[in-house]
Scaffold this active site. Structure first.
Site, PDB file in Angstrom:
ATOM      1  N   LYS A 107       6.069   7.092  -0.271  1.00 59.78           N
ATOM      2  CA  LYS A 107       4.797   6.374  -0.387  1.00 59.78           C
ATOM      3  C   LYS A 107       4.865   5.006   0.295  1.00 59.78           C
ATOM      4  O   LYS A 107       3.902   4.556   0.918  1.00 59.78           O
ATOM      5  CB  LYS A 107       4.395   6.254  -1.853  1.00 59.78           C
ATOM      6  CG  LYS A 107       3.847   7.582  -2.384  1.00 59.78           C
ATOM      7  CD  LYS A 107       3.501   7.537  -3.853  1.00 59.78           C
ATOM      8  CE  LYS A 107       4.734   7.743  -4.685  1.00 59.78           C
ATOM      9  NZ  LYS A 107       4.505   8.357  -5.991  1.00 59.78           N
TER      10      LYS A 107
ATOM     11  N   ASP B 179       3.714  14.793  -1.687  1.00 55.98           N
ATOM     12  CA  ASP B 179       4.239  14.178  -2.897  1.00 55.98           C
ATOM     13  C   ASP B 179       3.304  14.421  -4.073  1.00 55.98           C
ATOM     14  O   ASP B 179       3.746  14.701  -5.187  1.00 55.98           O
ATOM     15  CB  ASP B 179       4.453  12.669  -2.687  1.00 55.98           C
ATOM     16  CG  ASP B 179       4.862  11.988  -3.976  1.00 55.98           C
ATOM     17  OD1 ASP B 179       5.928  12.359  -4.516  1.00 55.98           O
ATOM     18  OD2 ASP B 179       4.120  11.124  -4.476  1.00 55.98           O
TER      19      ASP B 179
ATOM     20  N   HIS C  44       8.366  -2.816  -4.325  1.00 59.15           N
ATOM     21  CA  HIS C  44       7.921  -1.816  -5.295  1.00 59.15           C
ATOM     22  C   HIS C  44       8.677  -1.982  -6.602  1.00 59.15           C
ATOM     23  O   HIS C  44       9.889  -2.144  -6.605  1.00 59.15           O
ATOM     24  CB  HIS C  44       8.142  -0.393  -4.755  1.00 59.15           C
ATOM     25  CG  HIS C  44       7.659   0.666  -5.679  1.00 59.15           C
ATOM     26  ND1 HIS C  44       6.320   0.983  -5.802  1.00 59.15           N
ATOM     27  CD2 HIS C  44       8.319   1.450  -6.565  1.00 59.15           C
ATOM     28  CE1 HIS C  44       6.186   1.924  -6.714  1.00 59.15           C
ATOM     29  NE2 HIS C  44       7.377   2.231  -7.196  1.00 59.15           N
TER      30      HIS C  44
ATOM     31  N   ARG D 228       6.266  19.187 -10.536  1.00 56.36           N
ATOM     32  CA  ARG D 228       7.410  18.672 -11.302  1.00 56.36           C
ATOM     33  C   ARG D 228       7.012  18.379 -12.737  1.00 56.36           C
ATOM     34  O   ARG D 228       7.772  18.611 -13.681  1.00 56.36           O
ATOM     35  CB  ARG D 228       7.950  17.405 -10.644  1.00 56.36           C
ATOM     36  CG  ARG D 228       8.719  17.670  -9.358  1.00 56.36           C
ATOM     37  CD  ARG D 228       8.895  16.400  -8.547  1.00 56.36           C
ATOM     38  NE  ARG D 228       9.586  15.354  -9.296  1.00 56.36           N
ATOM     39  CZ  ARG D 228       9.498  14.051  -9.023  1.00 56.36           C
ATOM     40  NH1 ARG D 228       8.759  13.622  -8.016  1.00 56.36           N
ATOM     41  NH2 ARG D 228      10.147  13.187  -9.752  1.00 56.36           N
TER      42      ARG D 228
ATOM     43  N   SER E  39      10.197  10.481  -3.623  1.00 61.20           N
ATOM     44  CA  SER E  39       8.768  10.313  -3.915  1.00 61.20           C
ATOM     45  C   SER E  39       8.353   8.850  -3.705  1.00 61.20           C
ATOM     46  O   SER E  39       7.370   8.553  -3.011  1.00 61.20           O
ATOM     47  CB  SER E  39       8.507  10.753  -5.364  1.00 61.20           C
ATOM     48  OG  SER E  39       7.272  10.310  -5.844  1.00 61.20           O
TER      49      SER E  39
END
Ligand code: URA
Ligand code: CA
Length: 436
Positions: free
Chosen positions: A188, A162, A83, A169, A184
């Site tokens: 995922k 999330d 990621h 947020r 978060s």
């Protein structure tokens, strides 16, 4: 039974929440029994008081459990996901998927489409004629078992908690809280079935984490969460103060990915792929050391097997695999317009964000999820920070399907900054965080 007011108070006073308290909050907010005002107060308390690694692990897993979890247990081997946080242009995923798979690590990649100046990985792949990203779960798993690699669009209802919390947020000034960002992102990846995770945390102007300190803190949080929840996680801090590689645009980036898989790609893009790829081989159990892993990656670039596997991936998902030997089979723009330097000097600044806008207005990206992308258009850069340039020399080439390129040209001339004093190129790879 818990009361949300007590949980808020405990966090407000700097206390450490239990797994049960965190799960109560996440489930309650997701199913609507905890109202926005209490969730908002809670998020603000976390923003100021932080969370321990243990709490972040519980928050991550509570969000994972709020929705579907992809079960990749039918795929043999350690499933490693990668990621990048806050990067512009994710050509690395396009390269790393076949590269790492060619070394034997199964890559079962679920990609989101996302918004941005150029498309996401899915959009880039779809610029290859015929390529489709809709596979059933069974087809997806079979393809990874057979080929070692598949890339599909996100399906199912992953981490709904999330999604709701992120939306809250966004309107309560609590997005930039490191524990909240870290959980978060990790939730995922875990919901998508990752056994191990390699993170590329970008820093620099134009990145999500502006300073190296923040990027390191985020990386350390995510690595600690990985350890808490039993997913081997490593992070690399990389600099994003200029674009990676030279291509900004979907088909242009596919072409650049093909060159990189052959070992003939841009130096910085190649280096980042080798660094991230070697971590993926190590956490994937295919190499003992980073040096050994790097040797394996370089070998599959040199002997053509990484590129060959990219061709097989394209073919398996319905695309025209001839593009790997003949990139002219990719969509090409009607006009290729050279952008001349307005003065002589050194390239001192070229922020990925600003250059991305120049590509986006040609049609390379989407601002809302319903926008159409033009796969052919974009920008090919000719220079990098630290290069010399003569007045009138080409600093970039605009690939456009329209003659209306003034705005894009102007942005490039403005944001590819040329000055009299030399500025050294930023160092691409920073610290590596392994949690050991
Ligand atoms: N990206 C995410 O996925 N989550 C955050 O909270 C911030 C950035
Ligand atoms: Ca790029």
């Amino acid at each position: 039974m818990f009361r949300m007011v007590d949980i808020i108070e405990k966090k407000r006073n700097g206390g450490q929440l239990t797994e049960q308290e965190i799960t109560f909050f996440v489930n309650g907010y997701t199913n609507g029994t905890i109202p926005d005002y209490q969730a908002s107060a809670f998020l603000m308390a976390v923003y100021f008081k932080g969370m321990t690694a243990e709490e972040q692990g519980h928050l991550t897993m509570a969000m994972v459990k709020s929705g579907d979890e992809i079960d990749l247990s039918a795929i043999r081997g350690i499933k490693v996901d990668k990621h990048s946080t806050g990067g512009v242009g994710d050509t690395t995923t396009l390269i790393l998927a076949p590269l790492v798979a060619a070394c034997g690590v199964p890559v079962a990649k679920m990609s989101g489409r996302g918004l941005g100046h150029t498309g996401g990985t899915l959009d880039k792949l779809e610029s290859i004629g015929g390529f489709h990203v809709e596979l059933t779960e069974e087809q997806f798993i079979n393809q990874v078992n057979e080929l070692k690699v598949a890339v599909i669009g996100q399906s199912g209802n992953l981490t709904p908690a999330d999604k709701s919390l992120y939306a809250l947020r966004d309107v309560t000034a609590t997005v930039d809280s490191i524990p909240l960002i870290a959980s978060s992102i990790m939730s995922k990846k875990i919901a998508a079935g990752a056994d191990a995770i390699v993170l590329d945390v970008k820093t620099g102007e134009g990145a999500f984490m502006k300073t190296v300190e923040d990027a390191k803190a985020l990386a350390e949080s995510m690595v600690a969460i990985g350890r808490q929840v039993g997913r081997n996680t490593m992070a690399v801090i990389s600099n994003m103060s200029q674009p990676l590689g030279f291509a900004i645009g979907n088909a242009l980036e596919v072409k650049e990915a093909i060159e990189t898989l052959k070992g003939e790609g841009p130096e910085d893009l190649t280096e980042l792929c080798l660094v991230l790829g070697s971590k993926m081989l190590v956490v994937g159990g295919k190499a003992e050391t980073i040096e050994e892993a790097r040797g394996q990656l370089t070998a599959v670039m040199k002997d053509g097997s990484a590129l060959k596997l990219f061709g097989e991936l394209i073919k398996a998902q319905g695309g025209n695999e001839a593009v790997i030997h003949d990139p002219s089979k990719l969509p090409t723009a009607t006009y290729q317009i050279e952008v001349p330097a307005l003065q002589s000097g050194f390239i001192t600044k070229m922020e990925a964000d600003d250059l991305g806008v120049a590509a986006a207005i040609l049609g390379a990206g989407r601002a809302t999820k319903d926008d159409q992308i033009d796969p052919a258009v974009g920008i090919m850069l000719k220079k990098k920070i630290g290069d010399t340039v003569e007045k009138g020399e080409t600093i970039a080439i605009i690939h456009s399907n329209s003659k209306e390129i003034e705005k894009s040209l102007q942005l490039l001339q403005e944001h590819i900054r040329i000055e009299n004093d030399y500025v050294a190129p930023p160092s691409l790879i920073g610290d590596v965080i392994t949690g050991d």
